[in-house]
Design an enzyme around this catalytic site. Structure first.
Site, PDB file in Angstrom:
ATOM      1  N   HIS A  18     -16.007   9.759  17.991  1.00 49.28           N
ATOM      2  CA  HIS A  18     -16.802   9.185  18.887  1.00 49.28           C
ATOM      3  C   HIS A  18     -16.834   7.444  18.957  1.00 49.28           C
ATOM      4  O   HIS A  18     -17.595   6.899  18.944  1.00 49.28           O
ATOM      5  CB  HIS A  18     -18.024   9.591  19.061  1.00 49.28           C
ATOM      6  CG  HIS A  18     -18.990   9.285  20.270  1.00 49.28           C
ATOM      7  ND1 HIS A  18     -19.534   8.206  20.915  1.00 49.28           N
ATOM      8  CD2 HIS A  18     -19.043  10.146  21.509  1.00 49.28           C
ATOM      9  CE1 HIS A  18     -20.100   8.566  21.907  1.00 49.28           C
ATOM     10  NE2 HIS A  18     -19.923   9.549  22.204  1.00 49.28           N
ATOM     11  N   HIS A  34     -25.290  15.451  28.502  1.00 49.97           N
ATOM     12  CA  HIS A  34     -25.000  15.566  26.969  1.00 49.97           C
ATOM     13  C   HIS A  34     -25.606  16.887  26.298  1.00 49.97           C
ATOM     14  O   HIS A  34     -26.848  17.222  26.597  1.00 49.97           O
ATOM     15  CB  HIS A  34     -25.737  14.306  26.074  1.00 49.97           C
ATOM     16  CG  HIS A  34     -24.972  12.986  26.475  1.00 49.97           C
ATOM     17  ND1 HIS A  34     -25.119  12.295  27.616  1.00 49.97           N
ATOM     18  CD2 HIS A  34     -24.025  12.575  25.910  1.00 49.97           C
ATOM     19  CE1 HIS A  34     -24.252  11.509  27.653  1.00 49.97           C
ATOM     20  NE2 HIS A  34     -23.470  11.374  26.396  1.00 49.97           N
ATOM     21  N   ASP A  88     -21.114  16.094  27.207  1.00 50.44           N
ATOM     22  CA  ASP A  88     -20.184  15.381  26.058  1.00 50.44           C
ATOM     23  C   ASP A  88     -20.947  15.803  24.511  1.00 50.44           C
ATOM     24  O   ASP A  88     -22.208  16.104  24.521  1.00 50.44           O
ATOM     25  CB  ASP A  88     -20.360  14.131  26.209  1.00 50.44           C
ATOM     26  CG  ASP A  88     -19.526  13.367  27.633  1.00 50.44           C
ATOM     27  OD1 ASP A  88     -19.029  14.374  28.405  1.00 50.44           O
ATOM     28  OD2 ASP A  88     -19.417  12.286  27.673  1.00 50.44           O
ATOM     29  N   ASP A  89     -20.127  15.091  23.716  1.00 49.92           N
ATOM     30  CA  ASP A  89     -20.715  14.957  22.271  1.00 49.92           C
ATOM     31  C   ASP A  89     -20.904  16.366  21.564  1.00 49.92           C
ATOM     32  O   ASP A  89     -21.090  16.063  20.437  1.00 49.92           O
ATOM     33  CB  ASP A  89     -22.005  14.264  22.352  1.00 49.92           C
ATOM     34  CG  ASP A  89     -21.889  12.831  22.716  1.00 49.92           C
ATOM     35  OD1 ASP A  89     -20.743  12.299  23.348  1.00 49.92           O
ATOM     36  OD2 ASP A  89     -22.789  12.104  22.778  1.00 49.92           O
ATOM     37  N   HIS A 149     -13.124  14.424  23.666  1.00 50.65           N
ATOM     38  CA  HIS A 149     -14.206  13.348  23.679  1.00 50.65           C
ATOM     39  C   HIS A 149     -13.722  12.328  22.342  1.00 50.65           C
ATOM     40  O   HIS A 149     -14.626  11.808  21.918  1.00 50.65           O
ATOM     41  CB  HIS A 149     -15.421  13.724  23.916  1.00 50.65           C
ATOM     42  CG  HIS A 149     -16.356  12.710  24.015  1.00 50.65           C
ATOM     43  ND1 HIS A 149     -16.311  11.516  24.963  1.00 50.65           N
ATOM     44  CD2 HIS A 149     -17.785  12.383  23.584  1.00 50.65           C
ATOM     45  CE1 HIS A 149     -17.129  10.834  25.062  1.00 50.65           C
ATOM     46  NE2 HIS A 149     -18.328  11.166  24.380  1.00 50.65           N
ATOM     47  N   TYR A 159     -18.343   6.262  25.471  1.00 48.40           N
ATOM     48  CA  TYR A 159     -18.951   5.094  26.074  1.00 48.40           C
ATOM     49  C   TYR A 159     -18.265   4.643  27.550  1.00 48.40           C
ATOM     50  O   TYR A 159     -18.502   3.553  28.109  1.00 48.40           O
ATOM     51  CB  TYR A 159     -19.079   3.682  25.314  1.00 48.40           C
ATOM     52  CG  TYR A 159     -19.424   4.177  23.766  1.00 48.40           C
ATOM     53  CD1 TYR A 159     -20.812   4.302  23.698  1.00 48.40           C
ATOM     54  CD2 TYR A 159     -18.487   4.188  22.678  1.00 48.40           C
ATOM     55  CE1 TYR A 159     -21.331   4.723  22.183  1.00 48.40           C
ATOM     56  CE2 TYR A 159     -18.985   4.478  21.649  1.00 48.40           C
ATOM     57  CZ  TYR A 159     -20.355   4.711  21.303  1.00 48.40           C
ATOM     58  OH  TYR A 159     -20.620   5.271  19.790  1.00 48.40           O
TER      59      TYR A 159
HETATM   60 ZN   LIG Z   1     -20.165  10.677  24.103  1.00 53.82          ZN
END
Ligand SMILES: [Zn+2]
Ligand SMILES: *[C@@H]1O[C@H](CO)[C@@H](O)[C@H](O)[C@H]1NC(C)=O
Ligand SMILES: *[C@@H]1O[C@H](CO)[C@@H](O)[C@H](O)[C@H]1NC(C)=O
Ligand SMILES: *[C@@H]1O[C@H](CO)[C@@H](O)[C@H](O)[C@H]1NC(C)=O
Length: 249
Positions: free
Chosen positions: A103, A197, A44-45, A99, A140
């Site tokens: 965020h 991540h 993610d991210d 995603h 989250y």
């Molecule tokens: Zn995230």
């Protein structure tokens, strides 16, 4: 738009919760994989500086993985070299999923802001890659009926995870590796949908190579989320475009 809030059905089965609105649109929240012996590593991210390292390591190991990509989080998706890296991921058999744009917790937004968080990255994926992801991971892991209804209207589904490496919540690399060991020692589901991540250097250099080896030693097939669920990774989309003034965050 509000008609979708009148639910016709909310059906749960194991690792999937499906919401069907009265207008017939439906969306599912997947919280795990469906196929025994399959493992879906997810990151993610991104996009961020270690993105290609993750892609290279996984490709070299014969692992197809899934990236849950933001529009503007650690960096802007339109900035070089990310568009090329993401296109390369798809060529290699990795999956690109959403995603959200920036965020935010999707359960804390107005309808207009929720719509923007879903639509803005999809516009970027279409321009850069010529795809529309079929899956979105809510930041989250926070999801509610309104969020699912918005995804259902777009033909998308939501996916969280059933294993957290802990790399975004303070776990050391040693902790994360131990967590993988513990899950694999007596894996109750027989598969794994793992949250990692790409923004954490120690995930890339230390935890990822370890997790791939540990999973492959136990004969797991390392596949994308879509493969793990037996579903298509993308919805119909128009062809990728060439960079122009609109490619900015
Ligand atoms: Zn995230
Ligand atoms: C990984 O992706 C490649 C390229 O699409 C494909 O040929 C291969 O079968 C996939 N491997 C697995 C384990 O799904
Ligand atoms: C569900 O999410 C929507 C969109 O963010 C939000 O407006 C709403 O208040 C949330 N509902 C609940 C019960 O939290
Ligand atoms: C990522 O790859 C680059 C280029 O090969 C390398 O210089 C860098 O050290 C790698 N970073 C990590 C965190 O593995």
């Amino acid at each position: 738009m509000r008609t979708t809030l009148f639910l016709a059905a909310l059906v749960g089965s194991g690792t999937a919760l499906t919401l069907t609105a009265r207008d017939g649109t439906s969306a599912t929240l997947f919280t795990g994989c469906a196929k025994a012996g399959h493992a879906a590593l997810t990151f993610d991210d991104g996009p961020w500086q270690y993105h290609k390292n993750v892609s290279d390591i996984c490709t070299a190991a014969g692992a197809n993985v899934t990236f849950f990509i933001n529009g503007l989080n650690y960096d802007c998706i339109y900035n070089d070299p990310y568009p090329g890296w993401l296109a390369n991921d798809i060529e290699r058999g990795h999956q690109i999923a959403s995603h959200t744009w920036s965020h935010k917790d999707l359960t804390m937004l107005s309808q207009a802001d929720l719509d923007a968080e879903i639509d803005k990255p999809n516009i970027a994926f279409q321009k850069i890659l010529g795809v529309k992801p079929a899956f979105l991971r809510p930041p989250y892991g926070n999801c509610n009926d309104t969020v699912l209804a918005a995804l259902g209207q777009r033909g998308m589904n939501a996916a969280t995870w059933d294993f957290d490496s802990g790399d975004s919540t303070g776990s050391s690399a040693a902790d994360s590796k131990k967590a993988y060991d513990q899950r694999l020692a007596s894996n109750p589901t027989g598969n794994i949908l793992a949250l990692n991540h790409e923004t954490m250097a120690s995930t890339v250099t230390d935890v990822l190579p370890y997790a791939i080896s540990a999973l492959q030693a136990k004969k797991y097939k390392l596949v994308t989320l879509a493969t793990c669920l037996g579903l298509a990774p993308y919805l119909p989309a128009s062809a990728a475009e060439t960079s122009d003034f609109s490619w900015h965050c």
